[in-house]
Design a protein around this motif. Structure first.
Motif, short mmCIF file in Angstrom:
data_model
loop_
_atom_site.label_atom_id
_atom_site.label_comp_id
_atom_site.label_asym_id
_atom_site.label_seq_id
_atom_site.Cartn_x
_atom_site.Cartn_y
_atom_site.Cartn_z
N UNK A 1 0.77 -1.24 0.00
CA UNK A 1 0.00 0.00 0.00
C UNK A 1 0.81 1.29 0.00
N UNK A 2 2.06 1.28 0.51
CA UNK A 2 2.79 2.54 0.66
C UNK A 2 3.42 3.05 -0.64
N UNK A 3 3.33 2.27 -1.73
CA UNK A 3 3.99 2.69 -2.97
C UNK A 3 3.04 3.48 -3.86
N UNK A 4 3.60 4.37 -4.72
CA UNK A 4 2.74 5.20 -5.58
C UNK A 4 2.11 4.42 -6.73
N UNK A 5 1.36 5.13 -7.54
CA UNK A 5 0.74 4.53 -8.72
C UNK A 5 1.84 4.25 -9.76
N UNK A 6 1.58 3.37 -10.75
CA UNK A 6 2.59 3.07 -11.76
C UNK A 6 3.17 4.34 -12.41
N UNK A 7 4.45 4.19 -12.83
CA UNK A 7 5.19 5.36 -13.31
C UNK A 7 6.31 5.69 -12.34
N UNK A 8 6.37 4.91 -11.24
CA UNK A 8 7.42 5.17 -10.24
C UNK A 8 8.63 4.28 -10.49
N UNK A 9 9.75 4.72 -9.91
CA UNK A 9 11.00 3.94 -9.96
C UNK A 9 11.10 3.20 -8.63
N UNK A 10 11.12 1.86 -8.63
CA UNK A 10 11.23 1.13 -7.36
C UNK A 10 12.66 1.17 -6.83
N UNK A 11 12.88 0.56 -5.68
CA UNK A 11 14.23 0.47 -5.12
C UNK A 11 14.35 1.24 -3.83
N UNK A 12 14.41 0.52 -2.70
CA UNK A 12 14.37 1.18 -1.39
C UNK A 12 15.76 1.56 -0.86
N UNK A 13 16.84 0.96 -1.42
CA UNK A 13 18.15 1.24 -0.82
C UNK A 13 19.24 1.22 -1.88
N UNK A 14 20.18 2.14 -1.73
CA UNK A 14 21.30 2.24 -2.68
C UNK A 14 22.60 2.54 -1.93
N UNK A 15 23.72 2.26 -2.62
CA UNK A 15 25.02 2.69 -2.11
C UNK A 15 25.83 3.19 -3.30
N UNK A 16 26.69 4.15 -3.07
CA UNK A 16 27.50 4.72 -4.16
C UNK A 16 28.32 5.88 -3.64
N UNK A 17 28.63 6.80 -4.55
CA UNK A 17 29.51 7.93 -4.21
C UNK A 17 28.76 9.25 -4.45
N UNK A 18 28.87 10.16 -3.50
CA UNK A 18 28.21 11.46 -3.64
C UNK A 18 28.88 12.23 -4.80
N UNK A 19 28.07 12.64 -5.80
CA UNK A 19 28.67 13.33 -6.95
C UNK A 19 28.23 14.79 -7.05
N UNK A 20 27.23 15.19 -6.26
CA UNK A 20 26.79 16.59 -6.28
C UNK A 20 26.09 16.89 -4.96
N UNK A 21 26.20 18.14 -4.52
CA UNK A 21 25.53 18.50 -3.25
C UNK A 21 24.62 19.71 -3.48
N UNK A 22 23.58 19.82 -2.65
CA UNK A 22 22.66 20.95 -2.72
C UNK A 22 23.38 22.24 -2.30
N UNK A 23 22.75 23.41 -2.58
CA UNK A 23 23.41 24.71 -2.37
C UNK A 23 23.87 24.94 -0.93
N UNK A 24 23.18 24.36 0.06
CA UNK A 24 23.54 24.62 1.46
C UNK A 24 24.28 23.44 2.10
N UNK A 25 24.68 22.46 1.30
CA UNK A 25 25.31 21.26 1.88
C UNK A 25 26.83 21.37 1.77
#
Ligand SMILES: NC(=O)c1ccc[n+]([C@@H]2O[C@H](COP(=O)([O-])OP(=O)(O)OC[C@H]3O[C@@H](n4cnc5c(N)ncnc54)[C@H](OP(=O)(O)O)[C@@H]3O)[C@@H](O)[C@H]2O)c1
Length: 316
Positions: A52-76
């Motif tokens: 029930x907690x997932x959106x209607x079709x058209x969404x990208x699944x996948x609850x967890x990821x690991x990788x490398x930070x490649x960009x940060x927001x303006x205040x980060x």
């Protein structure tokens, strides 16, 4: 940026590969160049439209990821760039890049690969919090249902690490061998009738639920604790409360655990500790197979068939 989308609810064939523009992180966010995506049974349910907690079709699944930070927001803080991290993103993980709030991000120890991070990740978090809820203690007898699954292999290892006597329920002799190597004291092959010992366990960690759950409830000792943390076998039977009431004289506790109920601030330090345990070799991130992102449908077929031991990882 390549993503896998659920184009409509249905079988693995509804997972489609799309190519679109990358999104830039906003205030309080970072972007992760994804190296590993953890595939869980919850993704299968999201694709089928049964979670029930997932959106209607058209969404990208996948609850967890690991990788490398490649960009940060303006205040980060720009020092986040280049750091290797893990994140519980909820949705959106089947992608080359994930933009996410910094509060959901956990830095990884140097020695931990991205695959090991998602092989530990949500599974170990669920297992750890669920065991904590039961108060499982050294010397207590703990039964794990769905022990060869992603959460189950972690519950087996973490309970063994606590000094519990662990009984792992699984479906084949070869899986049973692997579970004993991971710390299970004994194993039971489900469906063989050898698992019907009433009143034998202080704790049951159940990732399966399903019609058989009432029978496992009767396996608790007096003052036993049963934590349901998944439904790989479907919903519990309608008469479950009647079964619980029939055990009233044993003061059983029946509880549910969902990682969704844990906030980011509470989750991060536990994830930190679990990654440390994997990095030092105290627990093993059991990876069944690494597949490419465009093989997501194959990963789902294997999940739905129960044809895996541990975690399937997608690599964009
Ligand atoms: N609580 C949370 O926050 C949380 C988070 C993520 C996922 N989940 C849920 O937890 C459940 C398990 O997830 P997972 O990723 O560990 O799944 P998984 O890797 O597919 O493992 C489930 C295991 O259960 C056993 N099993 C499957 N169907 C069964 C049946 N009908 N009867 C008995 N045993 C059966 C299989 O092992 P054997 O064949 O060896 O017995 C299978 O390997 C899912 O329902 C998922 O949605 C919960």
């Amino acid at each position: 940026m390549k993503t896998i989308q659920v184009s409509r609810f249905g079988g693995p064939e509804v997972l489609v590969l799309l190519d679109g523009p990358a999104i830039a992180p906003e205030a309080g966010q970072i972007s992760i160049a994804v190296e590993a995506v953890g595939v869980g049974f919850v993704d299968v349910m999201a694709r089928q439209g049964t979670y029930p907690l997932f959106p209607e079709p058209g969404f990208v699944p996948g609850v967890e990821v690991a990788g490398t930070v490649d960009e940060v927001g303006p205040d980060v803080d720009a020092n986040w760039r280049g750091r290797r991290v893990f994140a519980v993103c909820g949705v959106g993980g089947y992608a080359e890049r994930v933009v996410i709030d910094l509060v959901k991000v956990v830095p990884l120890p140097d020695k931990l690969s991205a695959g090991q991070a998602v092989g530990t990740g949500v599974n170990a978090l669920v297992a750890s919090f669920a065991l904590e809820r039961t108060g499982a203690d050294a010397g207590e007898h703990v039964l794990v249902r769905g022990a060869s699954g992603g959460i189950g292999v972690m519950a087996t290892q973490l309970a063994a690490r606590k000094g519990c006597v662990v009984m792992a329920v699984t479906s084949s002799a070869s899986r049973a061998d692997r579970l004993r190597a991971l710390g299970a004291t004994r194993t039971i092959l489900r469906g063989t009738g050898e698992d019907t010992v009433a009143g034998a366990y202080d704790v049951v960690v159940d990732t399966v639920g399903g019609s058989d759950m009432g029978r496992f409830l009767t396996m608790l000792k007096p003052n036993g604790r049963y934590v349901l943390c998944g439904g790989a076998g479907g919903p519990p039977p309608a008469d479950l409360l009647a079964r619980l009431f029939a055990e009233f004289h044993k003061s059983p506790s029946l509880m549910c655990f969902s990682l969704n109920s844990i906030d980011d601030d509470h989750r991060r330090p536990v994830a930190d500790e679990l990654f440390r345990l994997t990095a030092e070799g105290s627990i093993e991130a059991v990876i069944d197979e690494g597949l490419r992102l465009d093989q997501a449908a194959e990963a789902h077929r294997r999940m739905a068939a129960g044809d895996l031991f541990g975690k399937i990882v997608l690599r964009p």
